[in-house]
Design a protein around this motif. Sequence first.
Motif, PDB file in Angstrom:
ATOM      1  N   THR A   1     -25.367 -61.592  72.274  1.00  0.00           N
ATOM      2  CA  THR A   1     -26.149 -62.180  73.359  1.00  0.00           C
ATOM      3  C   THR A   1     -25.516 -63.492  73.824  1.00  0.00           C
ATOM      4  O   THR A   1     -25.476 -63.771  75.031  1.00  0.00           O
ATOM      5  CB  THR A   1     -27.606 -62.400  72.906  1.00  0.00           C
ATOM      6  N   THR A   2     -25.008 -64.270  72.893  1.00  0.00           N
ATOM      7  CA  THR A   2     -24.314 -65.518  73.251  1.00  0.00           C
ATOM      8  C   THR A   2     -23.161 -65.229  74.201  1.00  0.00           C
ATOM      9  O   THR A   2     -23.017 -65.875  75.247  1.00  0.00           O
ATOM     10  CB  THR A   2     -23.779 -66.201  71.970  1.00  0.00           C
TER      11      THR A   2
ATOM     12  N   VAL B   1     -24.608 -63.780  77.790  1.00  0.00           N
ATOM     13  CA  VAL B   1     -25.238 -64.702  78.744  1.00  0.00           C
ATOM     14  C   VAL B   1     -24.242 -65.759  79.242  1.00  0.00           C
ATOM     15  O   VAL B   1     -24.249 -66.111  80.433  1.00  0.00           O
ATOM     16  CB  VAL B   1     -26.507 -65.384  78.161  1.00  0.00           C
ATOM     17  N   ASN B   2     -23.370 -66.223  78.362  1.00  0.00           N
ATOM     18  CA  ASN B   2     -22.405 -67.245  78.789  1.00  0.00           C
ATOM     19  C   ASN B   2     -21.360 -66.663  79.741  1.00  0.00           C
ATOM     20  O   ASN B   2     -20.926 -67.321  80.684  1.00  0.00           O
ATOM     21  CB  ASN B   2     -21.750 -67.896  77.576  1.00  0.00           C
TER      22      ASN B   2
ATOM     23  N   PHE C   1     -32.601 -67.229  77.046  1.00  0.00           N
ATOM     24  CA  PHE C   1     -31.568 -68.165  77.508  1.00  0.00           C
ATOM     25  C   PHE C   1     -31.555 -68.287  79.026  1.00  0.00           C
ATOM     26  O   PHE C   1     -31.197 -69.323  79.565  1.00  0.00           O
ATOM     27  CB  PHE C   1     -30.196 -67.717  76.999  1.00  0.00           C
TER      28      PHE C   1
ATOM     29  N   TYR D   1     -27.895 -73.059  70.883  1.00  0.00           N
ATOM     30  CA  TYR D   1     -28.505 -71.729  70.776  1.00  0.00           C
ATOM     31  C   TYR D   1     -29.939 -71.834  70.290  1.00  0.00           C
ATOM     32  O   TYR D   1     -30.842 -71.201  70.832  1.00  0.00           O
ATOM     33  CB  TYR D   1     -27.663 -70.877  69.820  1.00  0.00           C
TER      34      TYR D   1
ATOM     35  N   GLY E   1     -32.354 -72.495  72.821  1.00  0.00           N
ATOM     36  CA  GLY E   1     -32.407 -71.549  73.932  1.00  0.00           C
ATOM     37  C   GLY E   1     -31.535 -71.968  75.089  1.00  0.00           C
ATOM     38  O   GLY E   1     -31.806 -71.607  76.234  1.00  0.00           O
ATOM     39  N   GLU E   2     -30.493 -72.761  74.809  1.00  0.00           N
ATOM     40  CA  GLU E   2     -29.591 -73.220  75.876  1.00  0.00           C
ATOM     41  C   GLU E   2     -28.294 -72.429  75.839  1.00  0.00           C
ATOM     42  O   GLU E   2     -27.850 -71.978  74.782  1.00  0.00           O
ATOM     43  CB  GLU E   2     -29.270 -74.705  75.687  1.00  0.00           C
ATOM     44  N   MET E   3     -27.679 -72.312  77.024  1.00  0.00           N
ATOM     45  CA  MET E   3     -26.386 -71.646  77.074  1.00  0.00           C
ATOM     46  C   MET E   3     -25.299 -72.660  76.768  1.00  0.00           C
ATOM     47  O   MET E   3     -25.298 -73.769  77.289  1.00  0.00           O
ATOM     48  CB  MET E   3     -26.177 -71.020  78.436  1.00  0.00           C
TER      49      MET E   3
END
Lengths: 120, 278
Positions: B15-16, B19-20, B44, B250, B253-255
């Motif tokens: 997921t990291t 989304v990034n 995120f 993370y 909940g931040e990118m």
Amino acid sequence: MKIAFSTSGADLNAPLDSRFGRAAKFLIYDTETASFAVIDNQQNLNAAQGAGIQSAQTVAAGGAQALVTGHCGPKAFRVLAAAGIKVYTSDATTVASALELYREGKLKESVAADVEGHWA
Amino acid sequence: MIIAVASGKGGTGKTTVTVNLARVCGTAVHLLDCDVEEPNAHLFLGGELCGEPETISIPVPEVDEALCDGCGECSRFCAYKALAVLAKRVLVFPEMCHGCGGCRLVCPKGAIREVPKRIGVAETLRSGDITLIQGRLDVGVAMSPPLIRAVKAKIPKEGDAILDAPPGTSCPVIATLRETDYVVLVTEPTPFGLHDLRLAVAVVRELRLPFGVVVNRAGSGDDRVQDYCRDEWIPVLAEIPDDRRIAEAYSRGEMMVDTLPEYRVLFQTLWANIRGLT
């Protein structure tokens, strides 16, 4: 009458398999003739799902009116009940000792599944 | 172009990466959260819900007992044991049914019709240039591939889509990876990471999909993942360092590309690498 036992072996001295759906074999004992037949359940050992349902159909097709096993899950129980097969659970170590307990009336008939599906 | 981000092992950073990557790609992009048992990309992205959640159902059999003669054809056909026939009575197990419709086709008496069984919802959210489509499987439902297919059916014909796959290598992952253009396998430099990477590599090779590896938390373990990739001629597309600040972002909940702009280039390069390989 015919009684089905879940087992990993092929004779009366074989261990009683605590699992029903994924037991390797079923020994069907006929109390009238004091003889038995063994049904292979190998295909269900590797079934993706529905092993209990399929095993219940196999036991029904084998003509059993009662089943002695270690544990029985909800789907298998539903099929067995529909087929009119009485379910008895036992922690006996061998088929012979489970049969003896059955004959002595020491096994209690299950009125519902005693484990969740996929318990083992 | 449709890119899937998968892993084998859970918790490696799918997921990291998803989304990034979506954040830095520089164009309008669709992000599909195919991890329908526990979708988390929305944590995120935030974003506004577009319209009502769409109910997703699969067709399951219903037997007309007046027409059924108990022949058992349906039960013999069903690969998933969703029907059992005993004493001329059909027992249906809807939770086992994959909705293929085969029982209805093989029934010689026409006694089976299909009724919808709800399995979950598909939702669309908008967050800037990112359109997030996520599936949410209902609690107690074990059958996620039909919902994943329903989510994937919303991929637009044009433009780019990034798919966040579920962990593992079983049916939900296959359902996600099918008909994608490129697979990014995220792993970590640990024995578990390497073990499950091997399994994931076997899956994408079986599916004949082009793929590359992203090593997350690089530097926290050893070099065996990189050695394996070199020996197997698998491109290592990016290495995300083992940086505590990434974990902190993370956890809020931040990118990472927003909170730690020095990582923007890493993801822009990853995006360019993927584009160059497809």
